[in-house]
Motif scaffolding. Sequence first.
Motif, short mmCIF file in Angstrom:
data_model
loop_
_atom_site.label_atom_id
_atom_site.label_comp_id
_atom_site.label_asym_id
_atom_site.label_seq_id
_atom_site.Cartn_x
_atom_site.Cartn_y
_atom_site.Cartn_z
N THR A 207 0.87 -1.17 0.00
CA THR A 207 -0.05 0.01 0.05
C THR A 207 0.75 1.18 0.12
O THR A 207 0.49 2.25 -0.71
CB THR A 207 -0.97 0.07 1.08
N ASP A 208 1.88 1.12 0.75
CA ASP A 208 2.75 2.34 0.95
C ASP A 208 3.92 2.56 -0.18
O ASP A 208 4.71 3.48 0.09
CB ASP A 208 3.51 2.57 2.39
N GLN B 84 11.04 8.42 1.03
CA GLN B 84 9.89 7.66 0.26
C GLN B 84 10.88 6.52 -0.41
O GLN B 84 10.04 5.48 -0.36
CB GLN B 84 9.33 8.81 -0.48
N GLU C 167 11.24 3.88 2.16
CA GLU C 167 10.00 3.06 2.43
C GLU C 167 9.43 2.19 1.17
O GLU C 167 9.08 1.05 1.51
CB GLU C 167 8.79 4.11 2.93
N CYS D 131 9.12 -1.82 1.21
CA CYS D 131 7.65 -2.65 0.93
C CYS D 131 8.44 -3.65 -0.20
O CYS D 131 7.55 -4.84 -0.50
CB CYS D 131 7.10 -1.77 0.25
#
Length: 373
Positions: free
Chosen positions: A218-219, A288, A291, A295
């Motif tokens: 999702t992220d 970002q 992250e 993921c």
Amino acid sequence: MCYHDGGFYTESITWDTEYNPRSDITLYVRGKGAAFRICYVAKMLADSPPVLEQLGKSYQILHKDDPDPRYGETVEHLRRPFEELMTHLAPNPPPEYLHGYLYPPWFILEAVAESGHVQPHFNTALSRQEFVRPGDYVDSKFLQPHLSPLLDSKLNTYSSRQVQVLDHTSRLVPSRVLVDGTVYFFKPWVSGRVHGYYELQSYRKILAAAEASPPLLTDARICRLHGLIIDEDDDVLQHYHLDSDEKDYPGTRLVGLLLTYIENKGTLVDLAPWSDCKNEDRSRWSGQICESVKCLHAAGVAWGDAKPENVLVDKEGNAYLIDFGGSFTPGWVDEDKRETVEGDWQGVQRINDWLVKWSNEPVHRPERAVQER
């Protein structure tokens, strides 16, 4: 080196590699929904010394080992006499759908000399037999193991006749396309490209992870695979009838991928070094990227070629990871760490250090660069 101008793009040029002042020169040009082969044959120009002399001068510039500043001008000079004829021969209107770009009519043109000047001459149109078909056969022993899991999934497949072209790159390759009311980025499939197989594996893992555990990605701000473009062989190139002695090539071909279209300001390389870029932006991008890589790793995917050129910044200022074709770039990821989790983190750290560098020592953007951004 290739050059684009006036709606035409010179994809490649060939000439004698061993020095020969009477070398033939051939240009391969795309534009306006057609493809052209422009032939300068020295023997055909022998009756016109001025034209033959100019051909020799062009060859001397093209043949140099070190790039000559006159290279682009020379390419344009060789192509320019044919542009009116190419415009006349090209489809009118130009193709609206991807099929027309992938399978254009091909024309062979040649230079003749009249009154000491080059005059364009139409020779012939290429037969279907001579046409190089894009993509790879779906049942290829090399492609099949990587593609089959995607074909067995819920991923949509389309023919190139269903894909509307909205925009193209400077090389006249379709880029922004429309399918079923949604805008995507079109990525052509290049036959035999090993990195392409790695990319398919990465997208398969991303799709499987998103389906098995939706929150997992999702992220993640990443480019994703949304569809495959697959064409039937008997649907390819309807400009010419099949020659009687041409063998059938049964099967279907993968010709391209439909990826997330990211409306963007540019890559990190385009944005981060300049003084008009805020440090808070650089810091946000660093976070970002980190992250999104986390993921990916949770989904069992290695980014592979971590570098600033593979990070797009969208119109809202968010960083997206692109290019999951693996490999590595020296200076960003060491070769012995290519396509590994360790290599990804090495690349992320070096990108972060690079962003910090520009935070401390930004470069003033020239006025022209600001205007063209």
